[in-house]
Design an enzyme around this catalytic site. Structure first.
Site, PDB file in Angstrom:
ATOM      1  CB  SER A  95      72.679  58.017  91.089  1.00  0.00           C
ATOM      2  OG  SER A  95      72.987  58.019  89.736  1.00  0.00           O
ATOM      3  CD  GLN A 122      68.039  56.071  83.815  1.00  0.00           C
ATOM      4  OE1 GLN A 122      67.395  55.848  82.797  1.00  0.00           O
ATOM      5  NE2 GLN A 122      68.750  57.170  83.971  1.00  0.00           N
ATOM      6  CG  ASP A 176      76.305  58.866  83.325  1.00  0.00           C
ATOM      7  OD1 ASP A 176      75.763  58.516  82.254  1.00  0.00           O
ATOM      8  OD2 ASP A 176      75.702  58.864  84.411  1.00  0.00           O
TER       9      ASP A 176
HETATM   10  C1  S3P Z   1      71.572  56.374  86.277  1.00  0.00           C
HETATM   11  C2  S3P Z   1      71.868  55.313  85.474  1.00  0.00           C
HETATM   12  C3  S3P Z   1      72.528  55.446  84.161  1.00  0.00           C
HETATM   13  C4  S3P Z   1      73.191  56.803  83.996  1.00  0.00           C
HETATM   14  C5  S3P Z   1      72.318  57.920  84.465  1.00  0.00           C
HETATM   15  C6  S3P Z   1      71.939  57.747  85.929  1.00  0.00           C
HETATM   16  C7  S3P Z   1      70.888  56.123  87.568  1.00  0.00           C
HETATM   17  O1  S3P Z   1      71.558  55.293  83.143  1.00  0.00           O
HETATM   18  O2  S3P Z   1      73.575  57.013  82.664  1.00  0.00           O
HETATM   19  O3  S3P Z   1      72.996  59.165  84.308  1.00  0.00           O
HETATM   20  O4  S3P Z   1      70.858  57.018  88.434  1.00  0.00           O
HETATM   21  O5  S3P Z   1      70.358  55.016  87.727  1.00  0.00           O
HETATM   22  P1  S3P Z   1      71.110  53.831  82.611  1.00  0.00           P
HETATM   23  O6  S3P Z   1      70.569  53.094  83.757  1.00  0.00           O
HETATM   24  O7  S3P Z   1      70.059  54.106  81.576  1.00  0.00           O
HETATM   25  O8  S3P Z   1      72.354  53.235  82.030  1.00  0.00           O
END
Ligand code: S3P
Length: 443
Positions: free
Chosen positions: A26, A173, A323
């Protein structure tokens, strides 16, 4: 043709090791995207060298950004806000990465030309309406207009307007997509966001982007104004707790074993897994806590446990462990009693329908469970072991399903043929090397 599977037919023997895991995904993707919008050359140490991050760098290069990698340092020469230069008719490939595919859109909202965004088979099945809808409200155009999946075309506009956005999934996200868009939107963007990882907020603060955050128990109220410029910024990327979790659970489930995972990001919005495992009886400790670039980091110390308690997992921890549930389910399989995890429909929106696939794998090795589209009940058995043969394939090359299967094989026994080992390149390229380093026997 190279072999497209690995074989595991021995449990791991006791180990006592200190290891590093690859950099946080991330943070790596966010740093690269924001560095492209800054003026000057930003440098990151220990950037994750995985396919998701590589695809981020390839997309940025196509958008006219100069990037170089030297040993452990990645340098990005940003061109300032909305400074991309590119030809007509370009295609950006986000590969397997939901984070890249969704976040890059918000840096293209002033693009004078249509840009095509594509992804791999898994990403092309995932929902993009969750980011397309707020971006349309800001004024951005998408073609075909009613499509909610990749491939899709985006075309920007000079008539952007600020929005009030309610993010109720707990998706970082979606929240980040609107936050990045606000960098180019005049006026004040307001976001009410259900708690989720807050790396973007932390980076915005260190970049001195005008941001105000008021916290309530489940939601954050975020107010953003367009900054004048972003100055270059360097980042030291710590290890990824999502990658570390596979080793945490392997250690907990193995006999008389210990591990220290060096320099992991333990941001409070990411450690749901640690809270859940400690509630189940683990005694995971943080040592040498430091703040690096606004992110809390530490070594994580874990030792094996014989007795796990079952859990009714608090849904308030869902986003902070999103995750890691696959691997938490393995502990539930060995726990004393029935564990219950609910409100997890988002798990089926990941690189594969994870809740469904994990339940299928656990069931086929003899774990008693019931599940539906958003919840799972696992009937734990402290003596659970597996002694038969199993083949794991057809999981859309989901990296975390692959790694969950490896940890199950090394912990529960039996004879496992697990397909698509290259899937780990998405998030944790050195996974199998690290497994061998602590004594895992892979063929
Ligand atoms: C992430 C947010 C999560 C996670 C993904 C990485 C990010 O997804 O599952 O592996 O870096 O913002 P969501 O925001 O769809 O929950």
């Amino acid at each position: 043709m190279p072999k497209n599977f690995i074989l595991i037919d021995k449990k791991i023997k006791s180990f006592n090791k200190k290891i590093k895991v690859d950099g946080d995904k991330s943070l790596s993707i966010r740093w690269a995207l924001l560095a492209s919008q800054a003026i000057g050359t930003s440098k990151a140490k220990n950037l994750l060298r995985s396919e998701d991050v590589n695809n981020t760098l390839i997309c940025l290069k196509k958008l006219g950004i100069k990037i170089s990698q030297n040993k452990n340092i990645c340098s990005i020469k940003g061109r300032g806000l909305n400074g991309f230069i590119f030809k007509k008719n370009i295609t950006l490939n986000a590969g397997n990465s939901g984070t890249l595919g969704r976040l890059i859109l918000s840096l293209l909202i002033k693009s004078p030309y249509k840009i095509k965004i594509v992804g791999d088979k898994s990403l092309s099945k995932r929902d993009f309406s969750r980011v397309i809808e707020p971006l349309k409200k800001i004024g951005v155009n998408f073609y075909p207009n009613s499509k909610s999946k990749l491939p899709i075309y985006i075309k920007g506009t000079n008539y952007l307007r600020p929005i009030n956005y309610l993010e109720k999934r707990g998706s970082a996200q979606c929240k980040t997509c609107v936050m990045l868009a606000s960098l180019n939107v005049p006026g004040v963007t307001k976001i009410i966001a259900k708690n989720s990882r807050d790396h973007t907020e932390k980076m915005f603060k260190s970049l001195k982007i005008p941001i105000k955050i008021r916290k309530s128990s489940n939601f954050d109220f975020i107010t953003l104004s367009k900054p004048k410029i972003l100055k270059k910024f360097d980042f030291n990327i710590p290890g990824d707790i999502s990658s570390a979790s596979f080793f945490i659970v392997l250690t907990l489930l193995s006999k008389n074993s210990k591990i220290i995972l060096k320099n992991i990001n333990i941001n409070s919005t990411r450690i749901g897994v640690i809270k859940i495992l400690n509630m189940m009886g683990a005694k995971i400790k943080f040592e040498n806590i430091k703040i690096i670039n606004g992110e809390r980091c530490s070594d994580i110390k874990v030792k094996s446990i014989n007795n796990f308690k079952s859990i009714r997992c608090p849904t308030s921890l869902n986003s902070a462990a999103i995750d890691e549930f696959l691997i938490i389910f393995l502990i539930a399989a060995r726990a004393n009693g029935i564990s219950y995890f609910k409100d997890l429909s988002e798990l089926n929106q990941k690189e594969s329908p994870r809740l469904k696939i994990a339940a299928k794998i656990l069931k086929s090795i003899g774990v008693k469970l019931s599940f539906d589209d958003s919840s799972i009940k696992i009937y734990g058995n402290p003596n659970f072991k597996f002694q038969k043969k199993i083949v794991i394939r057809d999981f859309l090359k989901d990296h975390r399903i692959f790694m969950m299967s490896v940890i199950s094989a090394l912990s529960f026994g039996g004879s496992w043929q697990i397909f698509d080992p290259a899937s780990v390149k998405t998030s944790f390229p050195s996974f199998l090397k690290k497994i061998k380093q602590i004594g895992g026997n892979l063929k």
